[in-house]
Design an enzyme around this catalytic site. Structure first.
Site, PDB file in Angstrom:
ATOM      1  N   SER A   7       0.714  -1.069  -0.086  1.00  0.00           N
ATOM      2  CA  SER A   7      -0.287   0.137  -0.364  1.00  0.00           C
ATOM      3  C   SER A   7       1.007   1.164  -0.048  1.00  0.00           C
ATOM      4  O   SER A   7       1.527   0.729   0.884  1.00  0.00           O
ATOM      5  CB  SER A   7      -0.714  -0.388   0.837  1.00  0.00           C
ATOM      6  N   HIS A  32      -1.008  -1.040  -4.009  1.00  0.00           N
ATOM      7  CA  HIS A  32      -2.793  -1.294  -3.275  1.00  0.00           C
ATOM      8  C   HIS A  32      -2.730   0.768  -3.755  1.00  0.00           C
ATOM      9  O   HIS A  32      -2.158   1.040  -2.586  1.00  0.00           O
ATOM     10  CB  HIS A  32      -3.108  -1.716  -2.364  1.00  0.00           C
ATOM     11  N   ASP A  34      -4.468   3.714  -1.897  1.00  0.00           N
ATOM     12  CA  ASP A  34      -5.844   4.379  -1.036  1.00  0.00           C
ATOM     13  C   ASP A  34      -5.978   5.574  -1.621  1.00  0.00           C
ATOM     14  O   ASP A  34      -5.257   6.396  -1.651  1.00  0.00           O
ATOM     15  CB  ASP A  34      -5.561   3.875   0.197  1.00  0.00           C
ATOM     16  N   MET A  36      -8.172   8.532   0.159  1.00  0.00           N
ATOM     17  CA  MET A  36      -9.429   9.275   0.878  1.00  0.00           C
ATOM     18  C   MET A  36      -9.828  10.163   0.158  1.00  0.00           C
ATOM     19  O   MET A  36      -9.206  11.138   0.288  1.00  0.00           O
ATOM     20  CB  MET A  36      -8.647   8.830   1.975  1.00  0.00           C
ATOM     21  N   HIS A  65      -7.951   1.346  -4.431  1.00  0.00           N
ATOM     22  CA  HIS A  65      -9.286   1.054  -2.697  1.00  0.00           C
ATOM     23  C   HIS A  65     -10.046   2.697  -2.888  1.00  0.00           C
ATOM     24  O   HIS A  65      -9.393   3.781  -1.996  1.00  0.00           O
ATOM     25  CB  HIS A  65      -8.548   0.657  -2.426  1.00  0.00           C
ATOM     26  N   MET A  67     -11.852   4.956  -0.960  1.00  0.00           N
ATOM     27  CA  MET A  67     -12.675   5.157   0.771  1.00  0.00           C
ATOM     28  C   MET A  67     -13.122   6.173   0.756  1.00  0.00           C
ATOM     29  O   MET A  67     -12.511   7.122   1.120  1.00  0.00           O
ATOM     30  CB  MET A  67     -11.447   4.885   1.555  1.00  0.00           C
ATOM     31  N   MET A 136     -11.286  -5.912   5.827  1.00  0.00           N
ATOM     32  CA  MET A 136     -10.685  -4.626   6.504  1.00  0.00           C
ATOM     33  C   MET A 136     -10.399  -5.386   7.395  1.00  0.00           C
ATOM     34  O   MET A 136     -10.668  -5.352   8.448  1.00  0.00           O
ATOM     35  CB  MET A 136     -11.623  -3.431   6.854  1.00  0.00           C
ATOM     36  N   ASP A 174      -6.523  -6.554   4.538  1.00  0.00           N
ATOM     37  CA  ASP A 174      -6.121  -5.111   5.023  1.00  0.00           C
ATOM     38  C   ASP A 174      -6.271  -4.352   5.873  1.00  0.00           C
ATOM     39  O   ASP A 174      -6.968  -4.375   6.268  1.00  0.00           O
ATOM     40  CB  ASP A 174      -6.378  -3.818   3.505  1.00  0.00           C
TER      41      ASP A 174
END
Length: 218
Positions: A7, A32, A34, A36, A65, A67, A136, A174
Site C-alpha cells: 500500500s 494498492h 488508497d 480517501m 481502493h 474510500m 478490512m 488489508d
C-alpha cells in the site's frame, strides 16, 4: 501462492516513483492505492491525477481502493488514469449493485470492501458482480494500525461461505499485516495481502516482500 499488494499509503509521497520501482523490483504483485476523501474516512490522500502519473512508470496492476463518498462520480476518472481493479465500500453507495456493474462495464475488475463491523452477508446478492472481496482488518483511514484479532474468524467465515457456494472469488485483507501475523491471515483464507508500513518501513523491502510471499508455504 499468495499475492502481495504494497500500500503506497505508507510510501514516501515526495518520492513515489522511486518507492514504486523498489517494490516492483522486489516482486510485488500489484500496487494498492488508497484513495480517501476526508468524508467517508477521516483522512485525505490522492486522486486520479497521481494515479495517472504513476501509470507511466510501471506496468504493475493498480489496485485502487476507493474510500470515498459518491464513488459513482469518480469510477471513470480512475479507469482512465490506469486502474485495473477498483474496490468500493458497501457503505459508500445506496446502490452497490449498480456501482459494481458500472465498474465492470468500464472494463476493469470490481471489488467490494467490508469494514471490520460490516457482516459478510452483504455480499450475498452481488456475488456475480465481484472479482475480489476486501476484508478490512483495521478501521480505514490511516496506516500503521494494529490488526483487529476478531478478523481472523471473519476471514475464515468468508472462505467457508464461498466454498459452500462453490464460488471462487479472491479474498484480500488489508490492515495491520506484517511478518508476525501474515501466516495466520493466509491460513484463514486470505489470498491477496495488502501491507503498507510493514513493507515500506522495513530495513529491507525486497527481503520483506520475499518472506511475505512465502507465508503460505508449509
Amino acid at each position: 501462492m499468495i499475492k502481495i499488494a504494497p500500500s503506497i499509503l505508507s510510501a514516501n509521497f515526495a518520492n513515489l516513483v522511486s518507492d514504486v520501482r523498489i517494490i516492483e523490483e522486489a516482486g510485488a504483485d500489484m500496487i494498492h492505492i488508497d484513495v480517501m476523501d476526508g468524508h467517508f474516512v477521516p483522512n485525505i490522500t490522492i486522486g486520479a491525477p497521481v494515479v495517472k502519473s504513476l501509470r507511466k512508470v510501471t506496468d504493475l496492476t493498480f489496485d485502487v481502493h476507493l474510500m470515498i463518498e459518491n464513488s459513482e462520480q469518480y469510477v471513470k476518472d480512475f479507469v482512465k488514469a490506469g486502474a485495473n481493479i477498483i474496490t468500493v465500500h458497501a457503505e459508500a453507495s445506496k446502490h452497490i449493485h449498480r456501482l459494481l456493474q458500472m465498474i465492470r462495464n468500464e472494463g476493469v475488475k470490481a471489488g467490494l470492501a467490508l469494514n471490520p463491523a460490516t457482516p459478510i452477508n452483504v455480499i450475498e446478492h452481488v456475488l456475480d458482480d465481484l472479482d475480489m472481496i476486501l476484508i478490512m482488518s483495521v478501521n480505514p483511514g490511516f496506516g500503521g494500525q494494529k490488526f483487529i484479532p476478531s478478523i481472523y474468524n471473519k476471514i475464515s467465515s468468508l472462505k467457508e461461505y464461498l466454498q459452500s457456494m462453490d464460488i471462487t472469488i479472491p479474498i484480500q485483507v488489508d490492515g495491520g499485516i506484517g511478518l508476525d501475523n501474515i501466516k495466520q491471515v493466509c491460513e484463514c483464507g486470505a489470498e491477496i495481502i495488502v501491507s503498507g508500513s510493514a513493507i515500506f518501513n522495513s530495513d529491507n523491502v525486497k527481503d520483506t516482500i520475499r518472506l511475505m510471499k512465502k507465508a503460505d508455504e508449509d
